[in-house]
Write an enzyme that holds these catalytic residues in place. Sequence first.
Site, mmCIF file in Angstrom:
data_model
loop_
_atom_site.group_PDB
_atom_site.id
_atom_site.type_symbol
_atom_site.label_atom_id
_atom_site.label_comp_id
_atom_site.label_asym_id
_atom_site.label_seq_id
_atom_site.Cartn_x
_atom_site.Cartn_y
_atom_site.Cartn_z
ATOM 1 N N HIS A 185 3.615 -2.159 1.349
ATOM 2 C CA HIS A 185 3.068 -3.478 1.654
ATOM 3 C C HIS A 185 2.682 -3.652 3.119
ATOM 4 C CE1 HIS A 185 4.003 -4.291 -2.483
ATOM 5 N NE2 HIS A 185 3.061 -5.199 -2.370
ATOM 6 N N GLU A 426 -0.551 -1.752 -15.145
ATOM 7 C CA GLU A 426 0.057 -0.936 -14.078
ATOM 8 C C GLU A 426 1.238 -0.115 -14.579
ATOM 9 O OE1 GLU A 426 1.302 -3.433 -10.835
ATOM 10 O OE2 GLU A 426 2.143 -4.945 -12.157
ATOM 11 N N ASP A 450 0.867 0.813 -8.575
ATOM 12 C CA ASP A 450 1.999 1.070 -9.454
ATOM 13 C C ASP A 450 1.646 2.040 -10.572
ATOM 14 O OD1 ASP A 450 4.327 -0.220 -8.482
ATOM 15 O OD2 ASP A 450 3.375 -2.150 -8.866
ATOM 16 N N CYS A 497 -7.551 -3.760 -9.020
ATOM 17 C CA CYS A 497 -7.089 -4.536 -7.866
ATOM 18 C C CYS A 497 -6.100 -3.760 -7.006
ATOM 19 C CB CYS A 497 -6.489 -5.859 -8.309
ATOM 20 S SG CYS A 497 -5.010 -5.663 -9.302
HETATM 21 C C1 PEP Z 1 -0.704 -2.476 -7.804
HETATM 22 O O1 PEP Z 1 0.391 -2.139 -8.256
HETATM 23 O O2 PEP Z 1 -1.686 -1.713 -7.749
HETATM 24 C C2 PEP Z 1 -0.907 -3.837 -7.283
HETATM 25 C C3 PEP Z 1 -2.112 -4.264 -6.964
HETATM 26 O O3 PEP Z 1 0.172 -4.628 -7.124
HETATM 27 P P1 PEP Z 1 1.283 -4.470 -5.977
HETATM 28 O O4 PEP Z 1 0.716 -3.522 -4.957
HETATM 29 O O5 PEP Z 1 1.516 -5.827 -5.435
HETATM 30 O O6 PEP Z 1 2.458 -3.929 -6.707
HETATM 31 MG MG MG Z 2 1.921 -3.566 -8.763
#
Ligand code: PEP
Ligand code: MG
Length: 537
Positions: A185, A426, A450, A497
Amino acid sequence: MKKGIGLPVFSGVAIGPAVVYRKAQRTLPVPSGDPAVEKAKFEAAVETAREQLTALFEKAKVEIGEEQAAIVEVQLMMLDDLDYLDGVNLAIDNGSAAAIAALDTGEEIAEVFAAMDDEYMNARSADIRDMSHRIYDILCGNTGFTLPEGSFLLVAEDLAPSETIQLPRERILAFVTRQGSSSSHTAILARTLNIPSLVQSDISFDDAEDCKILAVDGFTGTWYADPDEETMDMLLAKQKEAQAARNALEAYRGKESITRSGKKILLVANIGCPEDAEAAVKADAEGVGLMRSEFLYLGRDTLPSEEELFEAYRKVAEIMGDRPVVIRTLDIGADKQVDYMGLEKEENPALGLRGLRICLTREEIFRPQLRAIYRASAYGNLNMMFPMVASVWELKAAKALCSKVRAELEEEGIATKDVPIGVMVETPAAAVLAHELAKESAFFSVGTNDLTQYTLAVDRQNAKLGEFYDPYHPALLALLAHIAKAANDNGIWAGICGELGADPKLQEKFIEMGYTELSMAAGRILESRKLVCESEV
Ligand code: PEP
Ligand code: MG
């Protein structure tokens, strides 16, 4: 000059003073054994806490809003609470050291508040706990993390989402972390903020603290402590070049994202809060493809109320206007932890109670969020999707609750709009079952961060697994093609995404597979539009 390397997660050049972010470390002071001395220490700590909270109150009023400021104000008032002050002094008279007396008395009062049959008083238990922890920290010599004036490069071991949320984003020129991965993150935030950053860097805290100027070259993944003249000239030239490239992309502002063969692609932004929505509009995003709702839950001590959530969603809906917005429901768990939900520590949090699993087992958490989304739906063009779906029954259960919540709101006379419901694909299970899930979904949005982690069984947070976390792995690409086909066969749209959505090496391939929406950090929209417009597919 000293230099080293790291894994670049966003290009660009940053130059400025370095600040080291250290996690709170507490050492209990040796007790004096004299109650008078301990009481004096406690009194002084209360005054320091008062100064800190007053400064925080002023900042919160301007930067975060009245509601958060009110929480700080309550804590300020609690500093004069006689039950608390007398309790601490009594504990000191009975032989406790000031720090322990401050902490234990706060805990005792917090427990009394928590047991009361009154929601308002229950919420105050977190306030008293927070306030007494502050005094405890002061008595233990942990003065917290102090930031300098002006802009700086932030050096840290790693940053949890709950930590990044408290940072003054507009003043950070770059992140340089020793841990982390390209889909952690910190990396995602760096891309959202458009700042050159390195993860897995070999910089030491001494390197950062000893230098006057730190520079990061996000193109090559190099950091320089006190760069010499020649290096500085090279970095400034690169900075200028990057600015020129950004200016050239302005030609694509306001253009439709359409390939040469006529395929229309929606280029949308990933956001975490209403301010990000403003940045998305400025970056010419055609909507929001992922609003990470959990950022509304991080960096605080209590669950956000339905009203707070509604306000945030309403703002996003209004800022984006007719443009579509996809809200992801709460995805707490794994690397995004909050203490106040009382979730147990898990051996394997990435495989644990996270995302939709929490929502389906804790309806008291899910329901206010769904009410807030439906209430906000009247103000814009909202869609919603659930994270971490692995089975069709989970989707059906969540959708059933959505219908119930919407019907209740209508009964209460609150206007709502239809909110198309999709699945965030995911987990490998969701990908394999895409044809079945598509029959129950309005759309798919693939979370490649994920999906890569779970398909390859590679922890996305583990810096040591770098080369094994391979988003170009044929198994992952096969799943991505399968998901898009399932969506197209069933007449629903599919988007991406995860971080891969902005990958220029794959974007054309995704369009070929049948994806019609790509969601990314706002700063990547224009360069993606250039690629789409120049594409023959
Ligand atoms: C992902 O897992 O690709 C996603 C967009 O969600 P996060 O990165 O918040 O887990
Ligand atoms: Mg995710």
